[in-house]
Scaffold this motif. Structure first.
Motif, PDB file in Angstrom:
ATOM      1  N   GLY A  69      -1.419  -1.526  -9.143  1.00  0.00           N
ATOM      2  CA  GLY A  69      -1.498  -1.707  -7.655  1.00  0.00           C
ATOM      3  C   GLY A  69      -1.112  -2.804  -7.438  1.00  0.00           C
ATOM      4  O   GLY A  69      -0.590  -3.972  -8.280  1.00  0.00           O
ATOM      5  N   TRP A  70      -0.789  -3.065  -6.255  1.00  0.00           N
ATOM      6  CA  TRP A  70      -0.353  -4.379  -5.678  1.00  0.00           C
ATOM      7  C   TRP A  70       1.219  -4.604  -5.829  1.00  0.00           C
ATOM      8  O   TRP A  70       1.761  -6.038  -5.571  1.00  0.00           O
ATOM      9  CB  TRP A  70      -1.184  -5.499  -5.875  1.00  0.00           C
ATOM     10  CG  TRP A  70      -2.522  -5.415  -5.309  1.00  0.00           C
ATOM     11  CD1 TRP A  70      -3.501  -5.103  -5.924  1.00  0.00           C
ATOM     12  CD2 TRP A  70      -2.984  -5.798  -3.998  1.00  0.00           C
ATOM     13  NE1 TRP A  70      -4.831  -5.089  -5.152  1.00  0.00           N
ATOM     14  CE2 TRP A  70      -4.339  -5.420  -3.905  1.00  0.00           C
ATOM     15  CE3 TRP A  70      -2.372  -5.989  -2.911  1.00  0.00           C
ATOM     16  CZ2 TRP A  70      -4.929  -5.311  -2.707  1.00  0.00           C
ATOM     17  CZ3 TRP A  70      -3.146  -5.874  -1.523  1.00  0.00           C
ATOM     18  CH2 TRP A  70      -4.268  -5.877  -1.455  1.00  0.00           C
ATOM     19  N   TRP A  71       1.795  -3.829  -6.583  1.00  0.00           N
ATOM     20  CA  TRP A  71       3.415  -3.923  -6.703  1.00  0.00           C
ATOM     21  C   TRP A  71       3.797  -4.151  -5.261  1.00  0.00           C
ATOM     22  O   TRP A  71       3.412  -3.128  -4.330  1.00  0.00           O
ATOM     23  CB  TRP A  71       3.775  -2.782  -7.149  1.00  0.00           C
ATOM     24  CG  TRP A  71       5.348  -2.864  -7.836  1.00  0.00           C
ATOM     25  CD1 TRP A  71       6.546  -2.764  -6.730  1.00  0.00           C
ATOM     26  CD2 TRP A  71       5.954  -2.945  -8.978  1.00  0.00           C
ATOM     27  NE1 TRP A  71       7.451  -2.891  -7.427  1.00  0.00           N
ATOM     28  CE2 TRP A  71       7.347  -2.704  -8.577  1.00  0.00           C
ATOM     29  CE3 TRP A  71       5.510  -3.121 -10.171  1.00  0.00           C
ATOM     30  CZ2 TRP A  71       8.275  -3.106  -9.598  1.00  0.00           C
ATOM     31  CZ3 TRP A  71       6.599  -3.182 -11.313  1.00  0.00           C
ATOM     32  CH2 TRP A  71       8.016  -3.226 -10.865  1.00  0.00           C
ATOM     33  N   PRO A  72       4.759  -5.029  -4.967  1.00  0.00           N
ATOM     34  CA  PRO A  72       5.402  -5.206  -3.874  1.00  0.00           C
ATOM     35  C   PRO A  72       6.212  -3.927  -3.433  1.00  0.00           C
ATOM     36  O   PRO A  72       6.992  -3.340  -4.233  1.00  0.00           O
ATOM     37  CB  PRO A  72       6.290  -6.318  -3.888  1.00  0.00           C
ATOM     38  CG  PRO A  72       5.783  -7.013  -5.086  1.00  0.00           C
ATOM     39  CD  PRO A  72       5.202  -6.069  -6.055  1.00  0.00           C
ATOM     40  N   VAL A  73       6.060  -3.507  -2.023  1.00  0.00           N
ATOM     41  CA  VAL A  73       6.913  -2.529  -1.449  1.00  0.00           C
ATOM     42  C   VAL A  73       7.327  -2.886  -0.254  1.00  0.00           C
ATOM     43  O   VAL A  73       6.960  -3.438   0.793  1.00  0.00           O
ATOM     44  CB  VAL A  73       5.752  -1.164  -1.167  1.00  0.00           C
ATOM     45  CG1 VAL A  73       6.859  -0.255  -0.416  1.00  0.00           C
ATOM     46  CG2 VAL A  73       5.286  -0.534  -2.467  1.00  0.00           C
ATOM     47  N   ILE A  74       9.048  -2.989  -0.262  1.00  0.00           N
ATOM     48  CA  ILE A  74       9.698  -3.393   0.747  1.00  0.00           C
ATOM     49  C   ILE A  74       9.730  -2.152   1.678  1.00  0.00           C
ATOM     50  O   ILE A  74      10.384  -1.017   1.199  1.00  0.00           O
ATOM     51  CB  ILE A  74      10.926  -3.909   0.431  1.00  0.00           C
ATOM     52  CG1 ILE A  74      10.869  -5.035  -0.462  1.00  0.00           C
ATOM     53  CG2 ILE A  74      11.882  -4.321   1.840  1.00  0.00           C
ATOM     54  CD1 ILE A  74      12.036  -5.589  -1.040  1.00  0.00           C
ATOM     55  N   ALA A  75       9.357  -2.205   2.949  1.00  0.00           N
ATOM     56  CA  ALA A  75       9.262  -1.170   4.033  1.00  0.00           C
ATOM     57  C   ALA A  75      10.273  -1.279   5.015  1.00  0.00           C
ATOM     58  O   ALA A  75      10.280  -2.406   5.704  1.00  0.00           O
ATOM     59  CB  ALA A  75       7.880  -0.887   4.663  1.00  0.00           C
TER      60      ALA A  75
END
Length: 269
Positions: A9-15
């Motif tokens: 969890g909390w892996w960065p996701v670039i949106a």
């Protein structure tokens, strides 16, 4: 490496927002996805607090892939999880085509796909099912007519508002509220399409070996359904999920179904 990276969890996701060149505020928290992953939402060139580049071509989605790569390096990430919506998927795909080894996950939400696949669009068929709805009919007419003045940003934004109901499967309170968020930048929109991608763009995507998720709205009259499903087949590890009773904004229209699909996809990070 960012705190919490890779711990389930909390892996960065670039949106990456679409529009094109719409302020990313319209993404919100993507139906609470930010509670589970660290959302990094850049303002693309010429949008919000990000100034227009000196060179128009630098603002193209093909060239802005270099910005995403610089962001990856800045964050200290070996690979990135990218999520793009609508026109933002063009940038996500441009990055994947140019930096395939740097992609950990690629989520494409209601992507336009006609420029990459040969599958005929069924958008007219989907539109036909909505005939007789006065609000939809008016929005569709505005969409087909285009903005009244292609050089005036206020007219450009007014046109988007007039055409907004055509983007949703229904025009309820949540949809109406959402349609009013996120202003478009006309200059940035023009720059976004100022560079044609290479002719082997689609072929390059076959080299993206990371898992790819394509999320389609079953009633998305903007993209159609058939071309969106065909897009997933370009990737060795691509798959598609269709969300029923949904148009172009699944996290607004069907948030539970959207989260179910995206959470399962990102679970393996």
């Amino acid at each position: 490496m960012l705190p919490g990276e890779g711990d389930g969890g909390w892996w960065p996701v670039i949106a990456l927002a679409g529009g094109a060149a719409r302020h990313p505020g319209y993404l919100g928290d993507l139906a609470g996805l930010g509670d589970r992953h660290r959302l990094i939402v850049p303002q693309l060139r010429g949008v919000g607090n990000s100034p227009m580049p000196a060179s128009t071509e630098t603002g193209s989605y093909w060239r802005q892939a270099e910005d995403v790569e610089r962001l990856r390096i800045h964050l200290g990430l070996e690979r990135v999880a990218l999520l793009g919506h609508s026109a933002g998927t063009r940038l996500a795909l441009a990055y994947a085509a140019q930096f395939p080894g740097r992609v950990a996950r690629l989520a494409l939400i209601t992507p336009p796909a006609g420029y990459l696949v040969d599958e005929p669009s069924d958008a007219d068929e989907l539109t036909g099912r909505r005939r007789g709805e006065p609000v939809f009919e008016a929005a569709l007419a505005a969409l087909k007519a285009g903005p009244a003045d292609t050089d005036d940003e206020e007219a450009f934004n007014a046109w988007h508002q007039q055409a907004a109901p055509a983007s949703y499967a229904a025009w309820g309170a949540a949809e109406q509220d959402h349609a009013g968020t996120g202003r478009w930048s006309l200059a940035a929109a023009k720059a976004y399409f100022s560079v044609d991608p290479p002719c082997d763009f689609a072929a390059r995507l076959g080299g993206v070996t990371a898992p790819v998720l394509v999320v389609a709205g079953a009633e998305d009259c903007l993209t159609g359904l058939a071309p969106v499903l065909a897009l997933a087949k370009l990737f060795p590890a691509g798959r598609a999920v269709v969300i029923e009773r949904c148009g172009h904004y699944p996290w607004v229209e069907q948030p539970a179904a959207f989260r179910e699909a995206v959470d399962a996809f990102l679970e393996g990070l």
